[in-house]
Design a protein around this motif. Structure first.
Motif, PDB file in Angstrom:
ATOM      1  N   ARG A  55     -20.256  80.863 -26.794  1.00  0.00           N
ATOM      2  CA  ARG A  55     -19.693  81.036 -28.142  1.00  0.00           C
ATOM      3  C   ARG A  55     -20.060  82.409 -28.698  1.00  0.00           C
ATOM      4  N   LYS A  56     -21.244  82.885 -28.373  1.00  0.00           N
ATOM      5  CA  LYS A  56     -21.677  84.195 -28.862  1.00  0.00           C
ATOM      6  C   LYS A  56     -21.408  85.317 -27.857  1.00  0.00           C
ATOM      7  N   THR A  57     -21.546  85.008 -26.573  1.00  0.00           N
ATOM      8  CA  THR A  57     -21.474  86.074 -25.574  1.00  0.00           C
ATOM      9  C   THR A  57     -20.074  86.295 -25.000  1.00  0.00           C
ATOM     10  N   ASP A  58     -19.245  85.236 -24.934  1.00  0.00           N
ATOM     11  CA  ASP A  58     -17.933  85.364 -24.288  1.00  0.00           C
ATOM     12  C   ASP A  58     -16.995  84.275 -24.820  1.00  0.00           C
ATOM     13  N   PRO A  59     -16.509  84.426 -26.063  1.00  0.00           N
ATOM     14  CA  PRO A  59     -15.661  83.400 -26.674  1.00  0.00           C
ATOM     15  C   PRO A  59     -14.427  83.063 -25.845  1.00  0.00           C
ATOM     16  N   GLU A  60     -13.840  84.052 -25.172  1.00  0.00           N
ATOM     17  CA  GLU A  60     -12.642  83.778 -24.375  1.00  0.00           C
ATOM     18  C   GLU A  60     -12.970  82.825 -23.233  1.00  0.00           C
ATOM     19  N   ARG A  61     -14.109  83.045 -22.604  1.00  0.00           N
ATOM     20  CA  ARG A  61     -14.527  82.159 -21.527  1.00  0.00           C
ATOM     21  C   ARG A  61     -14.872  80.768 -22.071  1.00  0.00           C
ATOM     22  N   MET A  62     -15.452  80.726 -23.262  1.00  0.00           N
ATOM     23  CA  MET A  62     -15.764  79.444 -23.902  1.00  0.00           C
ATOM     24  C   MET A  62     -14.493  78.611 -24.062  1.00  0.00           C
ATOM     25  N   HIS A  63     -13.401  79.252 -24.461  1.00  0.00           N
ATOM     26  CA  HIS A  63     -12.131  78.540 -24.631  1.00  0.00           C
ATOM     27  C   HIS A  63     -11.687  77.908 -23.315  1.00  0.00           C
ATOM     28  N   ALA A  64     -11.803  78.669 -22.241  1.00  0.00           N
ATOM     29  CA  ALA A  64     -11.384  78.154 -20.937  1.00  0.00           C
ATOM     30  C   ALA A  64     -12.235  76.954 -20.518  1.00  0.00           C
ATOM     31  N   VAL A  65     -13.540  77.047 -20.766  1.00  0.00           N
ATOM     32  CA  VAL A  65     -14.443  75.942 -20.406  1.00  0.00           C
ATOM     33  C   VAL A  65     -14.100  74.687 -21.206  1.00  0.00           C
ATOM     34  N   LEU A  66     -13.922  74.860 -22.504  1.00  0.00           N
ATOM     35  CA  LEU A  66     -13.610  73.700 -23.350  1.00  0.00           C
ATOM     36  C   LEU A  66     -12.250  73.100 -22.990  1.00  0.00           C
ATOM     37  N   GLY A  67     -11.279  73.961 -22.715  1.00  0.00           N
ATOM     38  CA  GLY A  67      -9.968  73.468 -22.309  1.00  0.00           C
ATOM     39  C   GLY A  67     -10.031  72.690 -21.004  1.00  0.00           C
ATOM     40  N   THR A  68     -10.839  73.175 -20.080  1.00  0.00           N
ATOM     41  CA  THR A  68     -11.018  72.466 -18.804  1.00  0.00           C
ATOM     42  C   THR A  68     -11.652  71.103 -19.033  1.00  0.00           C
ATOM     43  N   LEU A  69     -12.642  71.062 -19.902  1.00  0.00           N
ATOM     44  CA  LEU A  69     -13.303  69.790 -20.195  1.00  0.00           C
ATOM     45  C   LEU A  69     -12.355  68.805 -20.878  1.00  0.00           C
ATOM     46  N   VAL A  70     -11.530  69.289 -21.791  1.00  0.00           N
ATOM     47  CA  VAL A  70     -10.575  68.402 -22.464  1.00  0.00           C
ATOM     48  C   VAL A  70      -9.622  67.791 -21.447  1.00  0.00           C
ATOM     49  N   ARG A  71      -9.113  68.603 -20.530  1.00  0.00           N
ATOM     50  CA  ARG A  71      -8.220  68.077 -19.497  1.00  0.00           C
ATOM     51  C   ARG A  71      -8.933  67.013 -18.657  1.00  0.00           C
ATOM     52  N   ALA A  72     -10.171  67.307 -18.280  1.00  0.00           N
ATOM     53  CA  ALA A  72     -10.933  66.378 -17.433  1.00  0.00           C
ATOM     54  C   ALA A  72     -11.227  65.076 -18.166  1.00  0.00           C
ATOM     55  N   ILE A  73     -11.638  65.194 -19.429  1.00  0.00           N
ATOM     56  CA  ILE A  73     -11.967  63.994 -20.215  1.00  0.00           C
ATOM     57  C   ILE A  73     -10.732  63.123 -20.378  1.00  0.00           C
ATOM     58  N   ARG A  74      -9.594  63.733 -20.606  1.00  0.00           N
ATOM     59  CA  ARG A  74      -8.356  62.975 -20.741  1.00  0.00           C
ATOM     60  C   ARG A  74      -8.061  62.182 -19.465  1.00  0.00           C
ATOM     61  N   MET A  75      -8.181  62.821 -18.313  1.00  0.00           N
ATOM     62  CA  MET A  75      -7.910  62.125 -17.047  1.00  0.00           C
ATOM     63  C   MET A  75      -8.884  60.971 -16.836  1.00  0.00           C
ATOM     64  N   LEU A  76     -10.150  61.220 -17.108  1.00  0.00           N
ATOM     65  CA  LEU A  76     -11.157  60.184 -16.910  1.00  0.00           C
ATOM     66  C   LEU A  76     -10.948  59.011 -17.859  1.00  0.00           C
ATOM     67  N   ALA A  77     -10.556  59.287 -19.103  1.00  0.00           N
ATOM     68  CA  ALA A  77     -10.330  58.217 -20.081  1.00  0.00           C
ATOM     69  C   ALA A  77      -9.141  57.358 -19.666  1.00  0.00           C
ATOM     70  N   ILE A  78      -8.073  57.993 -19.183  1.00  0.00           N
ATOM     71  CA  ILE A  78      -6.908  57.217 -18.744  1.00  0.00           C
ATOM     72  C   ILE A  78      -7.280  56.346 -17.550  1.00  0.00           C
TER      73      ILE A  78
END
Length: 518
Positions: free
Chosen positions: A434-457
């Motif tokens: 969040r402090k050192t590389d916000p663009e990379r943070m977005h990619a990590v969070l987006g990846t986690l959201v996709r993964a969590i969605r698949m696991l929940a389904i």
């Protein structure tokens, strides 16, 4: 038109209140039904109560109330339990239903027309508790001289006029069935037991009673009611509308799966297919005899005082937790053990601490730092694609295992995806990015959201409430609850622009009740 799938539980005998075994079977069948619906199949799922027979009449007499009144009262407890455990049945059948009387009498007439029923006198050993007959060679003798069935229940000598079914006629057809259709009886250990029993020879079966009147009347035979197992097994046909030709019979019969306890496998794999053969009806595809749930490794007994009310467990731990534990802890088809400590340990380690915490901290971080907005694509890394592939493989493992009724193994495969996500989030540390590389943070969070969605389904059939809450938070519409690998969802959801709802813990941690098995 969607591919039909018909699944049934055994209909439960309500001479007493529901116990944990009834709950276990209902939940397992419900998970299979939900899984098949999720796969796009047209599912018919039936459960219910088996309300005729001598045990019910005796229990009502002991209460000094009419048998039908007793049946209504006791059946309602099973209906309430099914609803409390979120069992998604399509019909809760009762054997006192008018259409069930019609179906039972129709199959009786079909067997009679085949020449497979004849009137004679029965003398032999009968277990009231099992509603079953036993040959002398199957019995054991207790220390006090009491004769016992193979199930350990008392037997008594019975003599009365009765209709007989020519079961002996079907010995070879049954053996041919087992040989040609190895999946007809599952698991294999049950199949081997049944084959040995049938190879030992079959006697004709007494299929009516004159000693009591609480049952389906035998057509054109005053004073006779049907043996409870003729009537009980026919419920599976009743649910399809049999014998009405304009019903769902052609679509849903034969049943894909009868899910039953291992103690009634003989009735379902010897008597039932023989009745169906006699009536010129197709046979179910598979009968699966699951194991027992033992309390701390011991069989439940009122005399021992270790009988646990499943409704109390649901109140103490929550329905999702109980459903998850049943299917995760026990290798399906084998016996398993449970206790309050085991439920808390398993659910906290996997649902609460692993998947629940993964979803909660990811979505809370997005809510706090991005105002609930879905992360932008961001700067990707090979680790992102690697994680998503691991999750896809884990969800596919669950799907394959569930399709083969290996329910515990399916959840184990799913957990590998959960563990991979937790390892990923710890390594990627979005709170530092969040402090050192916000663009990379977005990619990590987006990846986690996709993964969590698949696991929940993927886990939705097991934990419909908790997984459903995660999907609601992500804004996944119900129509998309089946598409695990639909990667276009994220782009559509981002384009929608609606922020994610504030997260609510979907799988809270459990505590052991003050009374350990309350």
């Amino acid at each position: 038109m969607a591919d039909p799938f018909y699944i049934t539980t055994a209909i439960h005998y309500p001479n007493g209140r529901p116990h944990i075994g009834h709950a276990y079977e209902m939940v397992a069948a419900d998970v299979i039904a939900r899984f098949q619906r999720q796969a796009g199949r047209d599912v018919l799922f039936q459960t219910g109560t088996d309300e005729h027979g001598l045990k019910m009449a005796q229990a009502a007499r002991a209460r000094e109330i009419p048998t039908r009144e007793f049946a209504d009262e006791m059946s309602s407890h099973f209906h309430v339990m099914a609803d409390r455990l979120e069992i998604s049945y399509d019909r809760f059948i009762r054997t006192v239903d008018a259409d069930h009387y019609a179906a039972s009498q129709a199959i009786w007439k079909a067997m009679q027309d085949k020449g497979d029923l004849y009137l004679d006198r029965y003398e032999g050993w009968y277990s009231v508790r099992d509603e079953a007959f036993y040959d002398e060679g199957e019995l054991t003798t207790a220390e006090d001289g009491t004769k016992l069935s193979p199930q350990g229940t008392p037997v008594e000598w019975t003599a009365e006029e009765t209709w007989f079914f020519r079961l002996s006629k079907y010995q070879q057809p049954l053996l041919d069935l087992y040989r040609d259709n190895p999946d007809f009886i599952r698991p294999e250990s049950r199949r081997n037991e049944v084959m040995r029993f049938v190879e030992g020879g079959l006697s004709d079966l007494s299929v009516s009673r004159t000693s009591f009147d609480w049952g389906v009347p035998v057509p054109d035979s005053p004073g006779h009611v049907m043996y409870v197992w003729v009537d009980a097994l026919t419920n599976y046909l009743t649910g399809t509308g049999y014998p009405n030709k304009d019903s769902d019979l052609a679509r849903f019969w034969p049943a894909n799966l009868h899910l039953i306890g291992k103690d009634i496998v003989r009735f379902h794999t010897v008597y039932w297919p023989a009745f169906l053969m006699s009536a010129d009806l197709r046979l179910p595809q598979s009968v699966f005899g699951h194991g027992f749930l033992l309390h701390r490794g011991e069989k439940m007994s009122k005399s021992v005082g270790n009988v646990v009310d499943p409704m109390g467990l649901a109140d103490a731990f929550g329905v999702d937790a109980l459903r998850y534990f049943f299917l995760r802890e026990v290798s399906f088809g084998q016996d398993g053990s449970y206790s309050a400590e085991a439920i808390v340990t398993r659910v906290n380690a996997e649902l609460a601490n692993s998947f629940g915490n993964l979803a909660q901290r990811t979505l809370s971080f997005i809510a706090k730092n991005l105002g609930g907005a879905l992360p932008e694509v961001g700067r990707s890394d090979p680790a992102d694609a690697m994680l998503l592939e691991e999750v896809v493989v884990a969800c596919a493992g669950l799907k394959t295992a569930f399709g083969d009724l290996a329910l515990s193994q399916g959840i184990e495969a799913w957990m590998r995806g959960v563990y991979a996500c937790n390892q990923y989030i710890d390594v990627q540390a979005p709170w530092s990015l969040r402090k050192t590389d916000p663009e990379r943070m977005h990619a990590v969070l987006g990846t986690l959201v996709r993964a969590i969605r698949m696991l929940a389904i993927a886990i939705l059939p097991v934990t419909p409430r908790g997984a459903g809450l995660v999907l609601d938070t992500l804004g996944v519409e119900e129509r998309d609850h089946a598409a695990i690998d639909d990667d276009g969802w994220y782009a559509r959801r981002t384009a929608n622009g609606t922020p994610l709802a504030p997260p609510t813990p979907a799988f809270p941690r459990l505590e052991i009740p003050a009374e350990a098995d309350a």
